[in-house]
Design a protein around this motif. Sequence first.
Motif, PDB file in Angstrom:
ATOM      1  N   LYS A 146       0.856  -1.133   0.012  1.00  0.00           N
ATOM      2  CA  LYS A 146      -0.051  -0.012  -0.060  1.00  0.00           C
ATOM      3  C   LYS A 146       0.913   1.507  -0.031  1.00  0.00           C
ATOM      4  CE  LYS A 146      -4.122  -1.893   1.133  1.00  0.00           C
ATOM      5  NZ  LYS A 146      -4.851  -2.457   0.042  1.00  0.00           N
ATOM      6  N   LYS A 147       2.154   1.244   0.700  1.00  0.00           N
ATOM      7  CA  LYS A 147       2.775   2.427   0.694  1.00  0.00           C
ATOM      8  C   LYS A 147       3.571   2.729  -0.531  1.00  0.00           C
ATOM      9  CE  LYS A 147       4.286   2.385   5.556  1.00  0.00           C
ATOM     10  NZ  LYS A 147       5.387   2.249   6.634  1.00  0.00           N
ATOM     11  N   PHE A 148       3.878   1.624  -1.287  1.00  0.00           N
ATOM     12  CA  PHE A 148       4.627   1.779  -2.602  1.00  0.00           C
ATOM     13  C   PHE A 148       3.574   2.134  -3.713  1.00  0.00           C
ATOM     14  CE2 PHE A 148       6.104  -0.271  -6.454  1.00  0.00           C
ATOM     15  CZ  PHE A 148       7.378   0.747  -6.654  1.00  0.00           C
ATOM     16  N   LEU A 149       2.546   1.685  -3.456  1.00  0.00           N
ATOM     17  CA  LEU A 149       1.432   2.056  -4.498  1.00  0.00           C
ATOM     18  C   LEU A 149       1.089   3.537  -4.541  1.00  0.00           C
ATOM     19  CD1 LEU A 149      -1.096  -1.226  -4.478  1.00  0.00           C
ATOM     20  CD2 LEU A 149       0.613  -0.266  -6.229  1.00  0.00           C
ATOM     21  N   ALA A 150       0.787   3.726  -3.084  1.00  0.00           N
ATOM     22  CA  ALA A 150       0.619   5.393  -3.004  1.00  0.00           C
ATOM     23  C   ALA A 150       1.699   6.287  -3.260  1.00  0.00           C
ATOM     24  CB  ALA A 150       0.305   5.541  -1.233  1.00  0.00           C
ATOM     25  N   LEU A 151       2.927   5.745  -3.076  1.00  0.00           N
ATOM     26  CA  LEU A 151       3.999   6.394  -3.364  1.00  0.00           C
ATOM     27  C   LEU A 151       3.890   6.719  -4.962  1.00  0.00           C
ATOM     28  CD1 LEU A 151       6.824   7.952  -3.318  1.00  0.00           C
ATOM     29  CD2 LEU A 151       7.765   5.621  -3.429  1.00  0.00           C
ATOM     30  N   ILE A 152       3.729   5.756  -5.754  1.00  0.00           N
ATOM     31  CA  ILE A 152       3.636   5.752  -7.172  1.00  0.00           C
ATOM     32  C   ILE A 152       2.259   6.842  -7.698  1.00  0.00           C
ATOM     33  CG2 ILE A 152       2.960   4.328  -9.352  1.00  0.00           C
ATOM     34  CD1 ILE A 152       5.734   4.073  -8.126  1.00  0.00           C
ATOM     35  N   ASP A 153       1.237   6.641  -7.016  1.00  0.00           N
ATOM     36  CA  ASP A 153       0.348   7.420  -7.109  1.00  0.00           C
ATOM     37  C   ASP A 153       0.508   8.788  -7.054  1.00  0.00           C
ATOM     38  OD1 ASP A 153      -1.575   5.258  -7.649  1.00  0.00           O
ATOM     39  OD2 ASP A 153      -2.737   5.489  -5.908  1.00  0.00           O
ATOM     40  N   TRP A 154       1.102   9.230  -6.061  1.00  0.00           N
ATOM     41  CA  TRP A 154       1.636  10.734  -5.599  1.00  0.00           C
ATOM     42  C   TRP A 154       2.619  11.148  -7.086  1.00  0.00           C
ATOM     43  CZ3 TRP A 154       3.199   8.850  -0.415  1.00  0.00           C
ATOM     44  CH2 TRP A 154       2.519   8.803   0.661  1.00  0.00           C
ATOM     45  N   ILE A 155       3.402  10.249  -7.394  1.00  0.00           N
ATOM     46  CA  ILE A 155       4.249  10.696  -8.351  1.00  0.00           C
ATOM     47  C   ILE A 155       3.732  10.697  -9.626  1.00  0.00           C
ATOM     48  CG2 ILE A 155       6.248  10.022  -9.701  1.00  0.00           C
ATOM     49  CD1 ILE A 155       7.544   8.563  -7.080  1.00  0.00           C
ATOM     50  N   GLU A 156       2.703  10.024 -10.147  1.00  0.00           N
ATOM     51  CA  GLU A 156       1.724   9.945 -11.164  1.00  0.00           C
ATOM     52  C   GLU A 156       0.870  11.233 -11.070  1.00  0.00           C
ATOM     53  OE1 GLU A 156       0.552   9.061 -14.799  1.00  0.00           O
ATOM     54  OE2 GLU A 156       2.091   7.886 -13.885  1.00  0.00           O
ATOM     55  N   GLU A 157       0.315  11.532  -9.962  1.00  0.00           N
ATOM     56  CA  GLU A 157      -0.458  12.744 -10.046  1.00  0.00           C
ATOM     57  C   GLU A 157       0.432  14.025 -10.053  1.00  0.00           C
ATOM     58  OE1 GLU A 157      -3.996  14.425  -7.322  1.00  0.00           O
ATOM     59  OE2 GLU A 157      -2.737  13.122  -6.200  1.00  0.00           O
ATOM     60  N   ASN A 158       1.522  14.072  -9.571  1.00  0.00           N
ATOM     61  CA  ASN A 158       2.317  15.289  -9.745  1.00  0.00           C
ATOM     62  C   ASN A 158       2.830  15.556 -11.282  1.00  0.00           C
ATOM     63  OD1 ASN A 158       2.165  15.952  -7.051  1.00  0.00           O
ATOM     64  ND2 ASN A 158       4.278  15.765  -6.662  1.00  0.00           N
ATOM     65  N   ASN A 159       3.136  14.213 -11.820  1.00  0.00           N
ATOM     66  CA  ASN A 159       3.489  14.392 -13.347  1.00  0.00           C
ATOM     67  C   ASN A 159       2.205  15.061 -14.139  1.00  0.00           C
ATOM     68  OD1 ASN A 159       6.010  13.226 -12.897  1.00  0.00           O
ATOM     69  ND2 ASN A 159       5.228  11.052 -13.444  1.00  0.00           N
ATOM     70  N   ASN A 160       1.028  14.762 -13.974  1.00  0.00           N
ATOM     71  CA  ASN A 160       0.007  15.337 -14.508  1.00  0.00           C
ATOM     72  C   ASN A 160      -0.313  16.709 -13.935  1.00  0.00           C
ATOM     73  OD1 ASN A 160      -0.544  12.591 -15.782  1.00  0.00           O
ATOM     74  ND2 ASN A 160      -1.931  11.965 -14.143  1.00  0.00           N
ATOM     75  N   LEU A 161      -0.225  16.909 -12.765  1.00  0.00           N
ATOM     76  CA  LEU A 161      -0.428  18.400 -12.150  1.00  0.00           C
ATOM     77  C   LEU A 161       0.643  19.271 -12.634  1.00  0.00           C
ATOM     78  CD1 LEU A 161      -1.132  17.598  -8.430  1.00  0.00           C
ATOM     79  CD2 LEU A 161      -2.831  18.352 -10.318  1.00  0.00           C
ATOM     80  N   GLN A 162       1.668  18.771 -13.177  1.00  0.00           N
ATOM     81  CA  GLN A 162       2.895  19.945 -13.958  1.00  0.00           C
ATOM     82  C   GLN A 162       2.525  20.722 -14.862  1.00  0.00           C
ATOM     83  OE1 GLN A 162       6.421  17.616 -13.741  1.00  0.00           O
ATOM     84  NE2 GLN A 162       6.615  17.756 -11.457  1.00  0.00           N
ATOM     85  N   ALA A 163       1.671  19.752 -15.829  1.00  0.00           N
ATOM     86  CA  ALA A 163       0.884  20.482 -16.748  1.00  0.00           C
ATOM     87  C   ALA A 163       0.255  21.614 -16.866  1.00  0.00           C
ATOM     88  CB  ALA A 163       0.449  19.503 -17.793  1.00  0.00           C
ATOM     89  N   SER A 164      -0.660  21.732 -15.479  1.00  0.00           N
ATOM     90  CA  SER A 164      -1.501  22.782 -15.369  1.00  0.00           C
ATOM     91  C   SER A 164      -0.937  24.354 -15.237  1.00  0.00           C
ATOM     92  CB  SER A 164      -2.036  22.712 -13.918  1.00  0.00           C
ATOM     93  OG  SER A 164      -1.371  23.197 -12.965  1.00  0.00           O
ATOM     94  N   ILE A 165      -1.546  25.173 -15.786  1.00  0.00           N
ATOM     95  CA  ILE A 165      -1.029  26.760 -15.830  1.00  0.00           C
ATOM     96  C   ILE A 165      -0.792  26.980 -14.308  1.00  0.00           C
ATOM     97  CG2 ILE A 165      -3.429  27.655 -15.791  1.00  0.00           C
ATOM     98  CD1 ILE A 165      -0.381  28.808 -18.003  1.00  0.00           C
ATOM     99  N   GLN A 166      -1.675  26.979 -13.432  1.00  0.00           N
ATOM    100  CA  GLN A 166      -1.155  27.192 -12.105  1.00  0.00           C
ATOM    101  C   GLN A 166       0.088  26.751 -11.553  1.00  0.00           C
ATOM    102  OE1 GLN A 166      -4.196  26.047 -13.077  1.00  0.00           O
ATOM    103  NE2 GLN A 166      -5.795  26.966 -12.076  1.00  0.00           N
ATOM    104  N   THR A 167       0.465  25.665 -11.937  1.00  0.00           N
ATOM    105  CA  THR A 167       1.625  24.893 -11.657  1.00  0.00           C
ATOM    106  C   THR A 167       2.956  25.650 -12.303  1.00  0.00           C
ATOM    107  OG1 THR A 167       0.840  22.919 -11.064  1.00  0.00           O
ATOM    108  CG2 THR A 167       3.063  22.886 -11.394  1.00  0.00           C
TER     109      THR A 167
END
Length: 152
Positions: free
Chosen positions: A17-38
Amino acid sequence: NIICSIVFGDRFDYEDKKFLALIDWIEENNNLQASIQTQIYNFFPTVMDYLPGPHQQLIKNFEKVDKFTTDIVMEHQKTRDPACPRDFIDAFLNKMDQEKGNADTKFTVETLSRTTLDLFLAGTGTTSITLRFAILILHKYPEIVGNGNKQF
């Protein structure tokens, strides 16, 4: 997991569960980096700290990933054997011990935590993006897959 074994000295179960959460956070950050606010946050971090937007989630995720690596570093400090380093973290901790008297040393726990995070993020990010593009290209051009005899 290969990067985890080099940096952290251990592989994670793919159901962890910790590893999967880590992967989810990283994946979400990769997607969020494309936003204009970021992107604006990268230029005006002080102002953007007070404004809502997806960049706030990016910051929270980064803090979670940072805590994940810091916890592993702290665990290594408790369990390491200086004569038998298991991984990058142990080797860095050994170097920290050698540099104890040096006031100008760059070998600190904070540097270790940040370097570990950089190695992990850089390794996972570039590898996964490269694999995604390779799969995308193979999907778009299926004739390449069946073209084993021809050289390009």
